[in-house]
Design a protein around this motif. Structure first.
Motif, PDB file in Angstrom:
ATOM      1  N   GLY A   1       0.720  -1.251  -0.017  1.00 29.12           N
ATOM      2  CA  GLY A   1      -0.019   0.014   0.036  1.00 29.12           C
ATOM      3  C   GLY A   1       0.886   1.263   0.000  1.00 29.12           C
ATOM      4  O   GLY A   1       2.094   1.207   0.449  1.00 29.12           O
ATOM      5  N   VAL A   2       0.344   2.444  -0.400  1.00 25.31           N
ATOM      6  CA  VAL A   2       1.012   3.661  -0.390  1.00 25.31           C
ATOM      7  C   VAL A   2       0.149   4.589   0.153  1.00 25.31           C
ATOM      8  O   VAL A   2      -0.950   4.956  -0.236  1.00 25.31           O
ATOM      9  N   ILE A   3       0.741   5.373   1.132  1.00 26.34           N
ATOM     10  CA  ILE A   3      -0.095   6.532   1.649  1.00 26.34           C
ATOM     11  C   ILE A   3       1.154   7.766   1.147  1.00 26.34           C
ATOM     12  O   ILE A   3       2.187   7.798   1.495  1.00 26.34           O
ATOM     13  N   TRP A   4       0.431   8.614   0.316  1.00 25.91           N
ATOM     14  CA  TRP A   4       0.704   9.552  -0.489  1.00 25.91           C
ATOM     15  C   TRP A   4       0.371  11.189   0.198  1.00 25.91           C
ATOM     16  O   TRP A   4      -0.551  11.369   0.012  1.00 25.91           O
ATOM     17  N   ILE A   5       1.241  11.710   1.119  1.00 26.64           N
ATOM     18  CA  ILE A   5       0.890  13.062   1.765  1.00 26.64           C
ATOM     19  C   ILE A   5       1.588  13.986   0.946  1.00 26.64           C
ATOM     20  O   ILE A   5       2.792  14.237   0.664  1.00 26.64           O
TER      21      ILE A   5
ATOM     22  N   ARG B   1       2.229  -4.248   4.025  1.00 28.99           N
ATOM     23  CA  ARG B   1       3.224  -3.122   4.219  1.00 28.99           C
ATOM     24  C   ARG B   1       3.066  -1.836   3.456  1.00 28.99           C
ATOM     25  O   ARG B   1       2.178  -2.186   2.336  1.00 28.99           O
ATOM     26  N   ILE B   2       3.169  -0.769   4.069  1.00 28.25           N
ATOM     27  CA  ILE B   2       3.114   0.534   3.451  1.00 28.25           C
ATOM     28  C   ILE B   2       4.415   1.259   3.381  1.00 28.25           C
ATOM     29  O   ILE B   2       5.174   1.248   3.944  1.00 28.25           O
ATOM     30  N   HIS B   3       4.265   1.867   2.127  1.00 30.21           N
ATOM     31  CA  HIS B   3       5.213   2.554   1.853  1.00 30.21           C
ATOM     32  C   HIS B   3       4.598   4.304   1.991  1.00 30.21           C
ATOM     33  O   HIS B   3       3.652   4.602   1.686  1.00 30.21           O
ATOM     34  N   LEU B   4       5.465   5.123   2.689  1.00 33.85           N
ATOM     35  CA  LEU B   4       4.986   6.410   2.958  1.00 33.85           C
ATOM     36  C   LEU B   4       5.913   7.313   1.746  1.00 33.85           C
ATOM     37  O   LEU B   4       7.262   7.340   2.181  1.00 33.85           O
ATOM     38  N   SER B   5       5.104   8.014   1.312  1.00 34.38           N
ATOM     39  CA  SER B   5       5.703   9.057   0.477  1.00 34.38           C
ATOM     40  C   SER B   5       5.208  10.623   0.990  1.00 34.38           C
ATOM     41  O   SER B   5       4.055  10.845   0.706  1.00 34.38           O
ATOM     42  N   LEU B   6       6.244  11.299   1.544  1.00 36.77           N
ATOM     43  CA  LEU B   6       6.003  12.490   2.320  1.00 36.77           C
ATOM     44  C   LEU B   6       6.647  13.588   1.248  1.00 36.77           C
ATOM     45  O   LEU B   6       7.853  13.838   1.117  1.00 36.77           O
ATOM     46  N   ASP B   7       5.616  14.641   0.895  1.00 34.96           N
ATOM     47  CA  ASP B   7       6.251  15.770  -0.035  1.00 34.96           C
ATOM     48  C   ASP B   7       5.823  16.632   1.140  1.00 34.96           C
ATOM     49  O   ASP B   7       4.646  17.109   1.561  1.00 34.96           O
ATOM     50  N   LEU B   8       6.887  17.380   1.486  1.00 33.13           N
ATOM     51  CA  LEU B   8       6.849  18.509   2.105  1.00 33.13           C
ATOM     52  C   LEU B   8       5.784  19.554   1.987  1.00 33.13           C
ATOM     53  O   LEU B   8       5.371  20.579   2.794  1.00 33.13           O
ATOM     54  N   ASP B   9       5.383  19.623   0.598  1.00 34.56           N
ATOM     55  CA  ASP B   9       4.490  20.863   0.333  1.00 34.56           C
ATOM     56  C   ASP B   9       3.085  20.570   0.805  1.00 34.56           C
ATOM     57  O   ASP B   9       2.002  21.297   0.611  1.00 34.56           O
ATOM     58  N   ALA B  10       2.900  19.462   1.459  1.00 31.70           N
ATOM     59  CA  ALA B  10       1.643  19.084   1.962  1.00 31.70           C
ATOM     60  C   ALA B  10       1.052  19.768   3.247  1.00 31.70           C
ATOM     61  O   ALA B  10       0.089  20.134   3.675  1.00 31.70           O
ATOM     62  N   LEU B  11       2.408  20.314   3.807  1.00 34.32           N
ATOM     63  CA  LEU B  11       2.250  21.412   5.083  1.00 34.32           C
ATOM     64  C   LEU B  11       1.904  22.733   4.409  1.00 34.32           C
ATOM     65  O   LEU B  11       2.287  23.183   3.284  1.00 34.32           O
ATOM     66  N   ASP B  12       1.459  23.449   5.342  1.00 37.54           N
ATOM     67  CA  ASP B  12       1.099  24.866   5.018  1.00 37.54           C
ATOM     68  C   ASP B  12       2.275  25.587   4.590  1.00 37.54           C
ATOM     69  O   ASP B  12       3.319  25.334   5.332  1.00 37.54           O
ATOM     70  N   PRO B  13       2.502  26.563   3.834  1.00 33.69           N
ATOM     71  CA  PRO B  13       3.829  27.178   3.482  1.00 33.69           C
ATOM     72  C   PRO B  13       4.326  28.042   4.770  1.00 33.69           C
ATOM     73  O   PRO B  13       5.482  28.172   4.707  1.00 33.69           O
TER      74      PRO B  13
END
Length: 297
Positions: A115-119, A218-230
């Motif tokens: 599975g993939v969690i794409w933030i 099993r989960i892959h986490l893909s974290l893009d920092l632009d998910a957070l507020d600027p």
């Protein structure tokens, strides 16, 4: 836990330069020392070689820098697979989000079903037919789900790398029209900022974990920092107002750590050129620590 750090200074997948040095900024923010302070072992294999845009033709304007991105993705997939075979957790530092093509391909070659969690503020679910920019960092999740350019989709021979029903995208607030239709047509689980506002990040993340990690997957986490507020993460290439707060982001990572199913992580889109005193890279390190077990008490 043995963490294997893999740097991928990629900025071929996006128009805005600077994310290639995000890899160094994250290391400089104390990643290794802080992981070790949590009790983890750390092995850093350095950076993969990524060609410079100045030395490469962009090629097809609908899939810019396709060939060098595929070359790096193949090398990264092999490095991630090797880490998993050794019993390590691969932590891939970007670079733009096109690196996820390689990291998730490597995970999918080791585990039969992931599975993939794409933030991310964006869906990254365009194809050459829907993209307004031709930037591959906006197509990579679609390619992993089996949609898009043949060379991206068929990397390493497995199609799709991830069953679309096993994907959860969290934090979205900026979608292109054609991308929106593809997400709907493929029934991707998309949790927008409106969903988070209405239901709260805890409920959203619990559902995302259920989607991606059903039956212990099993989960892959893909974290893009632009998910957070600027206001929290100013040093990103494609900032969008109205994103995750500091605590929403950390709680998301803490819930992922608690589920015990994370097998690999990539962290992307830190752009030190646009940052303030390395704040975004430092935030990235903090979020990685939360995803790998750091708690308040």
């Amino acid at each position: 836990m043995q963490i294997r750090v893999i740097g991928v200074p990629m900025d071929l997948g996006a128009d805005r330069r600077g994310v290639d040095i995000g890899v160094s900024a994250i290391r400089y923010a104390g990643l290794h020392e802080k992981l070790r302070a949590l009790g983890h072992s750390v092995k850093d294999i350095g950076n993969l070689h990524v060609p410079l845009p100045e030395n490469q033709p962009a090629g097809d304007p609908h899939v810019k820098y396709l060939e060098p991105i595929i070359q790096v993705a193949e090398e990264l997939a092999a490095a991630v697979s090797e880490a998993l075979q050794a019993g390590d957790l691969p932590l891939v530092l970007g670079g733009d989000h096109s690196i996820a093509l390689g990291s998730i391909t490597g995970v999918a070659s080791f585990y039969n079903d992931i599975g993939v969690i794409w933030i991310d503020a964006h869906g990254d679910f365009n194809t050459p037919e829907t993209t307004p920019s031709g930037n591959i960092h906006g197509m990579v999740l679609a390619a992993l789900a089996g949609l898009g350019h043949e060379r991206l989709v068929h990397l390493a021979g497995r199609v799709p790398k991830v069953n679309p029903q096993n994907i959860a995208i969290v934090g979205v607030r900026d979608l292109d029209p054609g991308e929106r239709e593809l997400l709907r047509a493929n029934r991707i689980h998309v949790f927008t900022m409106t969903d988070i506002d209405r239901r709260g990040i805890s409920a959203i993340m619990e559902e995302a974990i259920t989607v991606a990690g059903h039956n212990g997957r099993r989960i892959h986490l893909s974290l893009d920092l632009d998910a957070l507020d600027p206001s929290e993460a100013p040093g990103v290439g494609t900032p969008v107002r109205g994103g995750l707060s500091y605590r929403e982001a950390h709680l998301s990572m803490e819930l992922l750590a608690a589920c015990g199913q994370i097998c690999s992580i990539d962290v992307v889109e830190v752009n030190p050129i646009l940052d303030r005193e390395n704040a975004t890279a430092s935030l990235a390190v903090g979020l990685v620590l939360s995803a790998l077990g750091k708690t308040i008490l």
